[in-house]
Design a protein around this motif. Sequence first.
Motif, PDB file in Angstrom:
ATOM      1  N   PRO A 102     -17.678  -9.684  -8.031  1.00  0.00           N
ATOM      2  CA  PRO A 102     -18.234  -9.904  -9.376  1.00  0.00           C
ATOM      3  C   PRO A 102     -17.132  -9.841 -10.430  1.00  0.00           C
ATOM      4  O   PRO A 102     -16.229  -8.999 -10.346  1.00  0.00           O
ATOM      5  N   THR A 103     -17.202 -10.726 -11.395  1.00  0.00           N
ATOM      6  CA  THR A 103     -16.143 -10.866 -12.389  1.00  0.00           C
ATOM      7  C   THR A 103     -16.743 -11.044 -13.770  1.00  0.00           C
ATOM      8  O   THR A 103     -17.760 -11.728 -13.924  1.00  0.00           O
ATOM      9  N   VAL A 104     -16.109 -10.441 -14.769  1.00  0.00           N
ATOM     10  CA  VAL A 104     -16.527 -10.657 -16.147  1.00  0.00           C
ATOM     11  C   VAL A 104     -15.335 -11.210 -16.932  1.00  0.00           C
ATOM     12  O   VAL A 104     -14.226 -10.683 -16.861  1.00  0.00           O
ATOM     13  N   VAL A 105     -15.574 -12.333 -17.612  1.00  0.00           N
ATOM     14  CA  VAL A 105     -14.579 -12.969 -18.473  1.00  0.00           C
ATOM     15  C   VAL A 105     -14.936 -12.614 -19.909  1.00  0.00           C
ATOM     16  O   VAL A 105     -16.057 -12.873 -20.352  1.00  0.00           O
ATOM     17  N   VAL A 106     -13.991 -12.008 -20.633  1.00  0.00           N
ATOM     18  CA  VAL A 106     -14.257 -11.556 -21.998  1.00  0.00           C
ATOM     19  C   VAL A 106     -13.258 -12.217 -22.939  1.00  0.00           C
ATOM     20  O   VAL A 106     -12.041 -12.181 -22.701  1.00  0.00           O
ATOM     21  N   ILE A 107     -13.778 -12.810 -24.015  1.00  0.00           N
ATOM     22  CA  ILE A 107     -12.952 -13.549 -24.970  1.00  0.00           C
ATOM     23  C   ILE A 107     -13.153 -12.954 -26.357  1.00  0.00           C
ATOM     24  O   ILE A 107     -14.294 -12.817 -26.827  1.00  0.00           O
ATOM     25  N   LYS A 108     -12.054 -12.641 -27.006  1.00  0.00           N
ATOM     26  CA  LYS A 108     -12.092 -12.214 -28.407  1.00  0.00           C
ATOM     27  C   LYS A 108     -11.487 -13.317 -29.247  1.00  0.00           C
ATOM     28  O   LYS A 108     -10.380 -13.781 -28.970  1.00  0.00           O
ATOM     29  N   THR A 109     -12.196 -13.758 -30.260  1.00  0.00           N
ATOM     30  CA  THR A 109     -11.727 -14.857 -31.098  1.00  0.00           C
ATOM     31  C   THR A 109     -10.898 -14.308 -32.261  1.00  0.00           C
ATOM     32  O   THR A 109     -10.920 -13.108 -32.568  1.00  0.00           O
ATOM     33  N   GLU A 110     -10.194 -15.222 -32.925  1.00  0.00           N
ATOM     34  CA  GLU A 110      -9.417 -14.812 -34.098  1.00  0.00           C
ATOM     35  C   GLU A 110     -10.323 -14.356 -35.235  1.00  0.00           C
ATOM     36  O   GLU A 110      -9.877 -13.649 -36.145  1.00  0.00           O
ATOM     37  N   GLY A 111     -11.586 -14.744 -35.174  1.00  0.00           N
ATOM     38  CA  GLY A 111     -12.556 -14.278 -36.163  1.00  0.00           C
ATOM     39  C   GLY A 111     -13.125 -12.902 -35.857  1.00  0.00           C
ATOM     40  O   GLY A 111     -13.952 -12.394 -36.615  1.00  0.00           O
ATOM     41  N   GLY A 112     -12.704 -12.296 -34.743  1.00  0.00           N
ATOM     42  CA  GLY A 112     -13.177 -10.965 -34.376  1.00  0.00           C
ATOM     43  C   GLY A 112     -14.451 -10.953 -33.562  1.00  0.00           C
ATOM     44  O   GLY A 112     -14.974  -9.890 -33.224  1.00  0.00           O
ATOM     45  N   HIS A 113     -14.981 -12.118 -33.215  1.00  0.00           N
ATOM     46  CA  HIS A 113     -16.193 -12.187 -32.393  1.00  0.00           C
ATOM     47  C   HIS A 113     -15.813 -12.046 -30.916  1.00  0.00           C
ATOM     48  O   HIS A 113     -14.702 -12.387 -30.515  1.00  0.00           O
ATOM     49  N   LYS A 125     -17.023 -23.489 -32.621  1.00  0.00           N
ATOM     50  CA  LYS A 125     -15.602 -23.614 -32.294  1.00  0.00           C
ATOM     51  C   LYS A 125     -14.921 -22.253 -32.436  1.00  0.00           C
ATOM     52  O   LYS A 125     -15.312 -21.434 -33.266  1.00  0.00           O
ATOM     53  N   PHE A 126     -13.896 -22.025 -31.629  1.00  0.00           N
ATOM     54  CA  PHE A 126     -13.166 -20.774 -31.771  1.00  0.00           C
ATOM     55  C   PHE A 126     -11.728 -20.911 -31.269  1.00  0.00           C
ATOM     56  O   PHE A 126     -11.405 -21.786 -30.464  1.00  0.00           O
ATOM     57  N   THR A 127     -10.887 -20.030 -31.797  1.00  0.00           N
ATOM     58  CA  THR A 127      -9.503 -19.903 -31.346  1.00  0.00           C
ATOM     59  C   THR A 127      -9.354 -18.552 -30.678  1.00  0.00           C
ATOM     60  O   THR A 127      -9.787 -17.528 -31.234  1.00  0.00           O
ATOM     61  N   ILE A 128      -8.760 -18.524 -29.509  1.00  0.00           N
ATOM     62  CA  ILE A 128      -8.664 -17.285 -28.736  1.00  0.00           C
ATOM     63  C   ILE A 128      -7.619 -16.342 -29.334  1.00  0.00           C
ATOM     64  O   ILE A 128      -6.476 -16.721 -29.567  1.00  0.00           O
ATOM     65  N   ASP A 129      -8.034 -15.120 -29.564  1.00  0.00           N
ATOM     66  CA  ASP A 129      -7.091 -14.060 -29.935  1.00  0.00           C
ATOM     67  C   ASP A 129      -6.661 -13.288 -28.694  1.00  0.00           C
ATOM     68  O   ASP A 129      -5.499 -12.936 -28.532  1.00  0.00           O
ATOM     69  N   SER A 130      -7.617 -13.039 -27.803  1.00  0.00           N
ATOM     70  CA  SER A 130      -7.311 -12.336 -26.554  1.00  0.00           C
ATOM     71  C   SER A 130      -8.327 -12.760 -25.495  1.00  0.00           C
ATOM     72  O   SER A 130      -9.495 -12.985 -25.802  1.00  0.00           O
ATOM     73  N   LEU A 131      -7.871 -12.877 -24.272  1.00  0.00           N
ATOM     74  CA  LEU A 131      -8.739 -13.237 -23.151  1.00  0.00           C
ATOM     75  C   LEU A 131      -8.415 -12.329 -21.975  1.00  0.00           C
ATOM     76  O   LEU A 131      -7.246 -12.162 -21.619  1.00  0.00           O
ATOM     77  N   GLU A 132      -9.451 -11.753 -21.382  1.00  0.00           N
ATOM     78  CA  GLU A 132      -9.268 -10.853 -20.243  1.00  0.00           C
ATOM     79  C   GLU A 132     -10.297 -11.154 -19.156  1.00  0.00           C
ATOM     80  O   GLU A 132     -11.442 -11.507 -19.466  1.00  0.00           O
ATOM     81  N   VAL A 133      -9.877 -11.015 -17.907  1.00  0.00           N
ATOM     82  CA  VAL A 133     -10.777 -11.177 -16.766  1.00  0.00           C
ATOM     83  C   VAL A 133     -10.716  -9.889 -15.950  1.00  0.00           C
ATOM     84  O   VAL A 133      -9.622  -9.429 -15.590  1.00  0.00           O
ATOM     85  N   TRP A 134     -11.880  -9.330 -15.670  1.00  0.00           N
ATOM     86  CA  TRP A 134     -11.960  -8.053 -14.960  1.00  0.00           C
ATOM     87  C   TRP A 134     -12.813  -8.189 -13.706  1.00  0.00           C
ATOM     88  O   TRP A 134     -13.876  -8.818 -13.731  1.00  0.00           O
ATOM     89  N   GLY A 135     -12.359  -7.565 -12.631  1.00  0.00           N
ATOM     90  CA  GLY A 135     -13.169  -7.417 -11.441  1.00  0.00           C
ATOM     91  C   GLY A 135     -14.059  -6.195 -11.608  1.00  0.00           C
ATOM     92  O   GLY A 135     -13.572  -5.114 -11.964  1.00  0.00           O
ATOM     93  N   VAL A 136     -15.370  -6.352 -11.377  1.00  0.00           N
ATOM     94  CA  VAL A 136     -16.326  -5.262 -11.574  1.00  0.00           C
ATOM     95  C   VAL A 136     -17.207  -5.137 -10.331  1.00  0.00           C
ATOM     96  O   VAL A 136     -16.966  -5.788  -9.320  1.00  0.00           O
ATOM     97  N   GLY A 137     -18.223  -4.297 -10.419  1.00  0.00           N
ATOM     98  CA  GLY A 137     -19.153  -4.166  -9.308  1.00  0.00           C
ATOM     99  C   GLY A 137     -18.931  -2.959  -8.424  1.00  0.00           C
ATOM    100  O   GLY A 137     -19.630  -2.792  -7.420  1.00  0.00           O
ATOM    101  N   GLY A 138     -17.945  -2.111  -8.756  1.00  0.00           N
ATOM    102  CA  GLY A 138     -17.683  -0.929  -7.945  1.00  0.00           C
ATOM    103  C   GLY A 138     -16.455  -1.071  -7.074  1.00  0.00           C
ATOM    104  O   GLY A 138     -15.923  -2.166  -6.870  1.00  0.00           O
ATOM    105  N   ASP A 139     -15.997   0.039  -6.534  1.00  0.00           N
ATOM    106  CA  ASP A 139     -14.747   0.075  -5.761  1.00  0.00           C
ATOM    107  C   ASP A 139     -14.788  -0.849  -4.546  1.00  0.00           C
ATOM    108  O   ASP A 139     -13.829  -1.572  -4.274  1.00  0.00           O
ATOM    109  N   ALA A 140     -15.897  -0.840  -3.816  1.00  0.00           N
ATOM    110  CA  ALA A 140     -15.984  -1.644  -2.591  1.00  0.00           C
ATOM    111  C   ALA A 140     -15.915  -3.135  -2.916  1.00  0.00           C
ATOM    112  O   ALA A 140     -15.225  -3.900  -2.233  1.00  0.00           O
TER     113      ALA A 140
END
Length: 423
Positions: free
Chosen positions: A234-245, A337-352
């Motif tokens: 399981p993966t979550v992609v999180v995007i923060k825009t230059e507008g702070g959203h 429309k948005f401009t990316i300020d930061s983009l992160e991808v995280w593996g989730v779902g627990g250690d296993a």
Amino acid sequence: MRRRIELIEGQILPCGFGSCLRAAMSVDLFVDCANEGGDISLERFLEGIADCGQRGHKEALKIIWLCCSAGVDNELEPSRIIDLCFRLGFSSVSPDADAHGIVARLESEHDSACESLEKSLAAAGNMYGMVTKQQFMEWAELTAPQISSTLSTFMHNLLFHGKWLKHRLNFVPFEYPKLDQKSDIFEGVHPPNLFALACASPQMGGKWHNLYSFEFHGHSMNRLQYSILGYSGPTVVVIKTEGGHILGAFTTSKWKRSKDFYGDTNGFIFQLYPTLSVFSPTGIDSNFIKLHDGLGFGGTKDMPRIFIPASMEDCNAGVMDKTFREGNLLPVEALEKFTIDSLEVWGVGGDAAIEKGLASRKEYREITESNIYKARVIKDKSSLVEDINLLDTKLYKHREEARGRAEFKVDDAHGGYALEREQ
């Protein structure tokens, strides 16, 4: 146990919570016992404990509502409900937890920790921002299905000292997300918006393993793809825009390069800030993920609902498509429309799940590198000669022209040809 209860009652939970909880746990059975003319204290207690989690999330939501309303108010401010759930999440600690650390974090962060959830719940209420019990329960079902587990987990930890017998539980324990690496999007020890995401899905709780971020891997689609291709957890992609959203997507599918869409109905897309909105699959279409000349979720091949092109510029976040429910991923003024300020991808779902996902990515990389190496090494040299056809090239044309001349002869001593010229 006593120290832990004193800490929870005195410094974490709202004043008078214990009395409200006892009343909420016994309210229904109290009426039954009164009608029968009896007082069954132990039975009432056990029934109340069951209502806090073992009978499902709807019963737990009713208890949360009663704790906030004291059985009197028909409408509540969203902040009262969310604040209680947030505190319950903090209260689910082990007996040896650092009491001073917990209180310090709560006092420094809890005022802003619930903002996106409060706005989301308020939007489900009336024009004055108040909500009824029915509106609260419908909102929780759709947007924050894990919020009821804050109470269920609290009660279980309180009674059983955090010893989990998961095969006997009728709820998924609430776990606050724990990042294994510094984040530019989630700041602080217990980042505010992480609580909102943990309420949105049970797979968001526990350990988060960073797969990609602007800060550590650079602003590159190639680096992004290299970091996630082959990962199967399981993966979550999180995007923060230059507008702070903040917006993003959650998926349980293995990452692969494909011109076509792939994925399954376990994923969803979301707006996280300034308000939490979760857009689950509609069942109409199945355009979940596309990773090729960019990264897209939902929509169509020509216009995904969320799209980050290879340049990582001029990104798009639409309002509707046939794969996910309709709604704003960005405030209306952003015009999709948005401009990316930061983009992160995280593996989730627990250690296993994370361990399995990383093993899958490692295997994918090994296969890819092996195929690249094989493509570079040509075992059959004759095929190379045939393809190049050296005898027809200008480079060796002089050899053909030299054949038949009187002064041309084979030079056996040197393995070649020689021309004897008159002196």
